[in-house]
Write a protein that holds these residues in place. Structure first.
Motif, PDB file in Angstrom:
ATOM      1  N   ALA A 115      13.286 115.709  90.244  1.00 51.29           N
ATOM      2  CA  ALA A 115      13.044 116.330  91.540  1.00 51.29           C
ATOM      3  C   ALA A 115      11.556 116.592  91.705  1.00 51.29           C
ATOM      4  CB  ALA A 115      13.819 117.633  91.644  1.00 51.29           C
ATOM      5  N   ASP A 116      11.087 116.482  92.921  1.00 50.28           N
ATOM      6  CA  ASP A 116       9.697 116.816  93.209  1.00 50.28           C
ATOM      7  C   ASP A 116       9.556 118.326  93.227  1.00 50.28           C
ATOM      8  OD1 ASP A 116       9.099 114.156  93.502  1.00 50.28           O
ATOM      9  OD2 ASP A 116       9.281 114.189  95.675  1.00 50.28           O
ATOM     10  N   LEU A 117       8.453 118.813  92.689  1.00 56.15           N
ATOM     11  CA  LEU A 117       8.203 120.254  92.652  1.00 56.15           C
ATOM     12  C   LEU A 117       6.896 120.563  93.343  1.00 56.15           C
ATOM     13  CD1 LEU A 117       8.973 120.954  88.897  1.00 56.15           C
ATOM     14  CD2 LEU A 117      10.439 121.423  90.838  1.00 56.15           C
ATOM     15  N   ALA A 143      15.717 123.211  98.389  1.00 58.60           N
ATOM     16  CA  ALA A 143      16.015 122.846  99.775  1.00 58.60           C
ATOM     17  C   ALA A 143      17.503 122.707 100.073  1.00 58.60           C
ATOM     18  CB  ALA A 143      15.293 121.550 100.129  1.00 58.60           C
ATOM     19  N   SER A 144      18.291 122.277  99.098  1.00 59.39           N
ATOM     20  CA  SER A 144      19.711 122.046  99.350  1.00 59.39           C
ATOM     21  C   SER A 144      20.514 122.264  98.068  1.00 59.39           C
ATOM     22  CB  SER A 144      19.930 120.632  99.887  1.00 59.39           C
ATOM     23  OG  SER A 144      19.406 119.686  98.982  1.00 59.39           O
ATOM     24  N   THR A 147      14.370 134.799  89.981  1.00 56.88           N
ATOM     25  CA  THR A 147      14.846 134.554  91.338  1.00 56.88           C
ATOM     26  C   THR A 147      14.909 133.062  91.633  1.00 56.88           C
ATOM     27  OG1 THR A 147      13.872 136.639  92.074  1.00 56.88           O
ATOM     28  CG2 THR A 147      14.400 135.018  93.786  1.00 56.88           C
ATOM     29  N   VAL A 148      16.116 132.583  91.951  1.00 63.57           N
ATOM     30  CA  VAL A 148      16.353 131.192  92.341  1.00 63.57           C
ATOM     31  C   VAL A 148      17.196 131.243  93.605  1.00 63.57           C
ATOM     32  CG1 VAL A 148      17.283 128.957  91.651  1.00 63.57           C
ATOM     33  CG2 VAL A 148      16.355 130.504  89.917  1.00 63.57           C
ATOM     34  N   GLN A 149      16.700 130.618  94.678  1.00 65.07           N
ATOM     35  CA  GLN A 149      17.361 130.792  95.965  1.00 65.07           C
ATOM     36  C   GLN A 149      17.240 129.532  96.815  1.00 65.07           C
ATOM     37  OE1 GLN A 149      15.902 134.292  97.932  1.00 65.07           O
ATOM     38  NE2 GLN A 149      16.633 133.645  99.925  1.00 65.07           N
ATOM     39  N   GLU A 150      18.306 129.207  97.550  1.00 65.27           N
ATOM     40  CA  GLU A 150      18.251 128.102  98.503  1.00 65.27           C
ATOM     41  C   GLU A 150      17.460 128.548  99.726  1.00 65.27           C
ATOM     42  OE1 GLU A 150      21.142 125.036 100.969  1.00 65.27           O
ATOM     43  OE2 GLU A 150      21.986 126.254  99.357  1.00 65.27           O
ATOM     44  N   LEU A 151      16.553 127.686 100.173  1.00 63.49           N
ATOM     45  CA  LEU A 151      15.720 127.982 101.333  1.00 63.49           C
ATOM     46  C   LEU A 151      15.441 126.655 102.025  1.00 63.49           C
ATOM     47  CD1 LEU A 151      14.126 130.279 102.784  1.00 63.49           C
ATOM     48  CD2 LEU A 151      12.176 129.647 101.358  1.00 63.49           C
ATOM     49  N   GLY A 152      16.100 126.423 103.133  1.00 64.91           N
ATOM     50  CA  GLY A 152      16.029 125.144 103.819  1.00 64.91           C
ATOM     51  C   GLY A 152      14.652 124.711 104.265  1.00 64.91           C
ATOM     52  N   SER A 155      10.590 121.740 100.883  1.00 64.04           N
ATOM     53  CA  SER A 155      10.981 120.367 100.574  1.00 64.04           C
ATOM     54  C   SER A 155      11.238 120.296  99.083  1.00 64.04           C
ATOM     55  CB  SER A 155       9.885 119.396 100.988  1.00 64.04           C
ATOM     56  OG  SER A 155       8.718 119.632 100.246  1.00 64.04           O
ATOM     57  N   SER A 156      12.412 119.867  98.709  1.00 66.49           N
ATOM     58  CA  SER A 156      12.803 119.733  97.317  1.00 66.49           C
ATOM     59  C   SER A 156      12.818 121.095  96.630  1.00 66.49           C
ATOM     60  CB  SER A 156      11.910 118.726  96.591  1.00 66.49           C
ATOM     61  OG  SER A 156      12.492 118.340  95.379  1.00 66.49           O
TER      62      SER A 156
END
Length: 85
Positions: free
Chosen positions: A1-3, A46-47, A65-70, A73-74
């Protein structure tokens, strides 16, 4: 994955990027996070399909902290003053 790495300062971002690259991550590059700043360091993804990779990045860096945030990018790592190398 791109970071995308969001630094507190450029030298920190470089060291953290090196840590992630050494751990096998690719396409690690510093950038400027322009959205609302979290209070503590965070890893955003992102997803839902990126959640396992985001969790692995967080574990590598010791970020809770790890969270989905639309809007990212990536996978995006936001480093705040609480981050310890």
């Amino acid at each position: 994955a791109d970071l995308a790495m969001i630094p507190i300062d450029n030298s920190l971002a470089g060291r953290v990027a090196e840590t992630l690259t050494t751990a096998g991550w690719t396409s690690v590059e510093p950038g400027n996070y322009t959205s609302a700043q979290p209070q503590t360091s965070a890893v955003y993804y992102a997803s839902a399909d990126l959640a396992p990779a985001a969790q692995a990045v967080a574990e590598t860096l010791g970020i809770a902290t790890v969270q989905e945030l639309g809007e990212v990018s990536s996978i995006t790592v936001v480093l705040r003053s609480d981050f310890a190398e």
